[in-house]
Write a protein that holds these residues in place. Structure first.
Motif, PDB file in Angstrom:
ATOM      1  N   ARG A  12       0.840  -1.196   0.000  1.00  0.00           N
ATOM      2  CA  ARG A  12       0.000   0.000   0.000  1.00  0.00           C
ATOM      3  C   ARG A  12       0.880   1.253   0.000  1.00  0.00           C
ATOM      4  O   ARG A  12       1.997   1.240   0.534  1.00  0.00           O
ATOM      5  N   PRO A  13       0.386   2.356  -0.572  1.00  0.00           N
ATOM      6  CA  PRO A  13       1.201   3.576  -0.627  1.00  0.00           C
ATOM      7  C   PRO A  13       1.707   4.039   0.733  1.00  0.00           C
ATOM      8  O   PRO A  13       2.847   4.504   0.851  1.00  0.00           O
ATOM      9  N   GLU A  14       0.876   3.915   1.775  1.00  0.00           N
ATOM     10  CA  GLU A  14       1.323   4.388   3.088  1.00  0.00           C
ATOM     11  C   GLU A  14       2.459   3.533   3.641  1.00  0.00           C
ATOM     12  O   GLU A  14       3.243   3.997   4.483  1.00  0.00           O
ATOM     13  N   GLN A  15       2.581   2.290   3.172  1.00  0.00           N
ATOM     14  CA  GLN A  15       3.711   1.467   3.594  1.00  0.00           C
ATOM     15  C   GLN A  15       5.003   1.932   2.925  1.00  0.00           C
ATOM     16  O   GLN A  15       6.079   1.857   3.524  1.00  0.00           O
ATOM     17  N   ILE A  16       4.897   2.413   1.695  1.00  0.00           N
ATOM     18  CA  ILE A  16       6.064   3.019   1.053  1.00  0.00           C
ATOM     19  C   ILE A  16       6.478   4.268   1.811  1.00  0.00           C
ATOM     20  O   ILE A  16       7.675   4.521   2.034  1.00  0.00           O
ATOM     21  N   SER A  17       5.501   5.063   2.242  1.00  0.00           N
ATOM     22  CA  SER A  17       5.814   6.267   3.031  1.00  0.00           C
ATOM     23  C   SER A  17       6.512   5.900   4.327  1.00  0.00           C
ATOM     24  O   SER A  17       7.433   6.608   4.767  1.00  0.00           O
ATOM     25  N   PHE A  18       6.086   4.826   4.963  1.00  0.00           N
ATOM     26  CA  PHE A  18       6.748   4.339   6.180  1.00  0.00           C
ATOM     27  C   PHE A  18       8.237   4.151   5.913  1.00  0.00           C
ATOM     28  O   PHE A  18       9.095   4.638   6.660  1.00  0.00           O
ATOM     29  N   GLY A  19       8.565   3.423   4.845  1.00  0.00           N
ATOM     30  CA  GLY A  19       9.958   3.131   4.555  1.00  0.00           C
ATOM     31  C   GLY A  19      10.748   4.347   4.139  1.00  0.00           C
ATOM     32  O   GLY A  19      11.895   4.525   4.568  1.00  0.00           O
ATOM     33  N   LYS A  20      10.163   5.190   3.295  1.00  0.00           N
ATOM     34  CA  LYS A  20      10.890   6.380   2.842  1.00  0.00           C
ATOM     35  C   LYS A  20      11.161   7.320   4.009  1.00  0.00           C
ATOM     36  O   LYS A  20      12.278   7.815   4.183  1.00  0.00           O
ATOM     37  N   LEU A  21      10.144   7.567   4.835  1.00  0.00           N
ATOM     38  CA  LEU A  21      10.295   8.469   5.975  1.00  0.00           C
ATOM     39  C   LEU A  21      11.337   7.938   6.943  1.00  0.00           C
ATOM     40  O   LEU A  21      12.272   8.659   7.343  1.00  0.00           O
ATOM     41  N   ASN A  22      11.208   6.688   7.343  1.00  0.00           N
ATOM     42  CA  ASN A  22      12.119   6.133   8.342  1.00  0.00           C
ATOM     43  C   ASN A  22      13.538   5.993   7.809  1.00  0.00           C
ATOM     44  O   ASN A  22      14.503   6.437   8.444  1.00  0.00           O
ATOM     45  N   ASN A  23      13.693   5.375   6.658  1.00  0.00           N
ATOM     46  CA  ASN A  23      15.023   5.007   6.216  1.00  0.00           C
ATOM     47  C   ASN A  23      15.860   6.203   5.800  1.00  0.00           C
ATOM     48  O   ASN A  23      17.064   6.242   6.070  1.00  0.00           O
ATOM     49  N   VAL A  24      15.253   7.200   5.172  1.00  0.00           N
ATOM     50  CA  VAL A  24      16.030   8.382   4.800  1.00  0.00           C
ATOM     51  C   VAL A  24      16.393   9.181   6.052  1.00  0.00           C
ATOM     52  O   VAL A  24      17.538   9.632   6.210  1.00  0.00           O
ATOM     53  N   ARG A  25      15.441   9.355   6.941  1.00  0.00           N
ATOM     54  CA  ARG A  25      15.707  10.101   8.167  1.00  0.00           C
ATOM     55  C   ARG A  25      16.833   9.443   8.970  1.00  0.00           C
ATOM     56  O   ARG A  25      17.767  10.128   9.438  1.00  0.00           O
ATOM     57  N   GLU A  26      16.778   8.130   9.124  1.00  0.00           N
ATOM     58  CA  GLU A  26      17.811   7.445   9.900  1.00  0.00           C
ATOM     59  C   GLU A  26      19.138   7.402   9.152  1.00  0.00           C
ATOM     60  O   GLU A  26      20.206   7.449   9.771  1.00  0.00           O
ATOM     61  N   ALA A  27      19.092   7.317   7.833  1.00  0.00           N
ATOM     62  CA  ALA A  27      20.332   7.323   7.062  1.00  0.00           C
ATOM     63  C   ALA A  27      21.079   8.637   7.231  1.00  0.00           C
ATOM     64  O   ALA A  27      22.315   8.649   7.343  1.00  0.00           O
ATOM     65  N   ILE A  28      20.362   9.752   7.253  1.00  0.00           N
ATOM     66  CA  ILE A  28      21.015  11.039   7.488  1.00  0.00           C
ATOM     67  C   ILE A  28      21.675  11.046   8.860  1.00  0.00           C
ATOM     68  O   ILE A  28      22.830  11.489   9.017  1.00  0.00           O
ATOM     69  N   ALA A  29      20.975  10.541   9.865  1.00  0.00           N
ATOM     70  CA  ALA A  29      21.550  10.503  11.212  1.00  0.00           C
ATOM     71  C   ALA A  29      22.802   9.624  11.252  1.00  0.00           C
ATOM     72  O   ALA A  29      23.804   9.969  11.909  1.00  0.00           O
ATOM     73  N   VAL A  30      22.778   8.500  10.565  1.00  0.00           N
ATOM     74  CA  VAL A  30      23.947   7.622  10.511  1.00  0.00           C
ATOM     75  C   VAL A  30      25.128   8.342   9.877  1.00  0.00           C
ATOM     76  O   VAL A  30      26.266   8.282  10.375  1.00  0.00           O
ATOM     77  N   CYS A  31      24.884   9.022   8.761  1.00  0.00           N
ATOM     78  CA  CYS A  31      25.978   9.711   8.068  1.00  0.00           C
ATOM     79  C   CYS A  31      26.563  10.821   8.930  1.00  0.00           C
ATOM     80  O   CYS A  31      27.786  11.019   8.964  1.00  0.00           O
ATOM     81  N   HIS A  32      25.713  11.563   9.628  1.00  0.00           N
ATOM     82  CA  HIS A  32      26.222  12.598  10.528  1.00  0.00           C
ATOM     83  C   HIS A  32      27.030  11.984  11.661  1.00  0.00           C
ATOM     84  O   HIS A  32      28.091  12.510  12.044  1.00  0.00           O
ATOM     85  N   GLN A  33      26.555  10.882  12.217  1.00  0.00           N
ATOM     86  CA  GLN A  33      27.280  10.213  13.297  1.00  0.00           C
ATOM     87  C   GLN A  33      28.619   9.671  12.792  1.00  0.00           C
ATOM     88  O   GLN A  33      29.637   9.777  13.476  1.00  0.00           O
ATOM     89  N   ALA A  34      28.615   9.102  11.600  1.00  0.00           N
ATOM     90  CA  ALA A  34      29.859   8.586  11.026  1.00  0.00           C
ATOM     91  C   ALA A  34      30.873   9.706  10.847  1.00  0.00           C
ATOM     92  O   ALA A  34      32.074   9.506  11.074  1.00  0.00           O
ATOM     93  N   ARG A  35      30.419  10.865  10.450  1.00  0.00           N
ATOM     94  CA  ARG A  35      31.343  11.996  10.279  1.00  0.00           C
ATOM     95  C   ARG A  35      32.030  12.334  11.591  1.00  0.00           C
ATOM     96  O   ARG A  35      33.235  12.651  11.629  1.00  0.00           O
ATOM     97  N   THR A  36      31.327  12.249  12.727  1.00  0.00           N
ATOM     98  CA  THR A  36      31.955  12.592  14.003  1.00  0.00           C
ATOM     99  C   THR A  36      33.072  11.618  14.361  1.00  0.00           C
ATOM    100  O   THR A  36      34.046  12.003  15.009  1.00  0.00           O
TER     101      THR A  36
END
Length: 405
Positions: free
Chosen positions: A330-354
């Protein structure tokens, strides 16, 4: 008293990279496809991507190579497309974005947007004329939906198409503007969405048509290996059969956006994984206070937090892909993945930089490049706010996309 060192697995065992043994959930064919794409990224992208990013250069020479690997429109069937599964496409997107978001974005714009629109809604003539060449990379497509004043609300678009004359064979004339359109300045064909007297329609527009122009957007701080453009449509005259015959309204572009969003929820994890692996390798080699910084508790906490989010995100992506392959997504399940995975990926990249300290702001290391790219990924194909509201509507049954008065 010194603390005893406990024997345990080293990163070489694979535990550092696949803690939950997610590979055991993949088929041999899926693993083989992933290995081919990973090899392509290691050989053709990693050695050059820092230079491309610095120079804001899109490596057009890779396009036909990706076509020969079956990566363009790979989830589509017929017309020279590979006809692979949704999980196959997701794994390929993850590996490409481990190289760079801009390269994965090319595959997304070409396959999930432009090719999907023609494949799903075009006439037989449209499909035969454009899709085989797009699958090989000999032809490039773009997808014109977003406008300078219509981003998250495409229903407010002002680009319009009118008939010049009466009868079913009358020409269409398109007028308007689009913004942030990937690949437009190098595209051979554009799928342009425009308002008509009978609703929003899609049009197949050869980019050499008089009145069509595309200007790259420069001075970007993100997605520098990719091309985004402003499009001007100044009385673009098209034959009657240029319109996509099988769709009217926003259902068409939204279905294509969902294809792209699906690839993004996998791709973002590639950027996160590459940033994490870069930080892990650095932490094991970099010594301070006579110890590798990987020996310090705070560094280990950072690495653990990164591994947690990447592995959870991979489970989200894989389950989403299995649902898609089963025809139950369902479309809202795609939104679940896009919202969560991109948001957490940004946090991972920022943490990796530190973990990299001051060295992390140089082009020698990937995490900050990935983080910058992901700010664009976070925005396109639906912002965090839009995907939050899509999920909120699904949870409550109440749409809240417009401010309530």
């Amino acid at each position: 008293m010194s603390t005893p060192t406990l024997a345990g697995p080293t990163p070489a065992t694979g535990l550092a990279h696949d803690y939950l043994d997610i590979d055991s959930l993949l088929t041999p064919d899926e693993i083989a496809l992933r290995a081919r794409v990973r090899g392509f990224v290691d050989e053709r992208i990693r050695p050059h991507v820092a230079e491309w990013f610095e120079a804001a250069h899109f490596p057009r020479e890779l396009v036909t190579e990706m076509g020969s690997l079956g990566l363009l429109g790979m989830h589509l069937h017929g017309y020279g497309c590979a006809g692979r599964s949704a999980v196959d496409y997701g794994l390929a997107a993850l590996e490409l974005e481990a190289g760079d978001s801009g390269i994965r974005t090319f595959v997304s714009v070409q396959g999930s947007l432009a090719m999907s629109a023609i494949h799903r809604f075009g006439s037989d003539e449209h499909k035969q004329h454009w899709l085989p060449g797009m699958a090989t990379g000999e032809l490039i497509g773009c997808f014109g939906l977003t406008e300078p004043g219509a981003g998250s609300d495409p229903g407010s678009m002002t680009t319009h198409a009118v008939r010049d004359g009466d009868g079913p064979q009358a020409d269409w004339v398109l007028t308007g503007a689009k913004r942030w359109i990937g690949l437009a300045s190098i595209a051979d064909v554009a799928v342009i969405w425009a308002r008509t007297a009978h609703g929003i329609r899609g049009f197949v527009v050869p980019t050499d048509t008089p009145g069509f122009s595309a200007t790259p957007i420069t001075a970007k701080l993100s997605m520098r290996t990719s091309i985004q453009c402003d499009i001007a449509l100044d009385g673009v005259r098209l034959p009657a059969d240029a319109v996509l015959p099988d769709v009217t309204g926003l259902t068409g572009p939204f279905s294509c956006l969902n294809e792209a969003r699906y690839g993004i929820l996998w791709g973002a994890l590639g950027a996160a994984r590459d940033a994490y692996e870069t930080a892990l390798a650095y932490a094991l080699e970099r010594r301070q206070f006579a110890e590798p910084i990987a020996a310090f508790q705070l560094t280990q906490q950072k690495l653990v937090d990164m591994a947690l989010e990447i592995q959870k995100g991979q489970l989200v992506a894989l389950q989403t892909g299995r649902l898609k392959d089963a025809g139950r997504l369902r479309p809202e399940q795609i939104s679940f993945g896009k919202l969560n995975n991109v948001r957490e990926a940004i946090a991972v990249c920022h943490q990796a930089r530190t973990v990299l300290g001051g060295n992390g702001i140089t082009g020698e290391y990937s995490p900050l490049r990935h983080a910058n790219n992901l700010e664009s990924v976070r925005t396109y194909e639906g912002t965090d706010e839009i995907h939050t509201l899509i999920m909120g509507r699904a949870l409550t049954g109440i749409p809240s996309f417009q401010a309530r008065r």
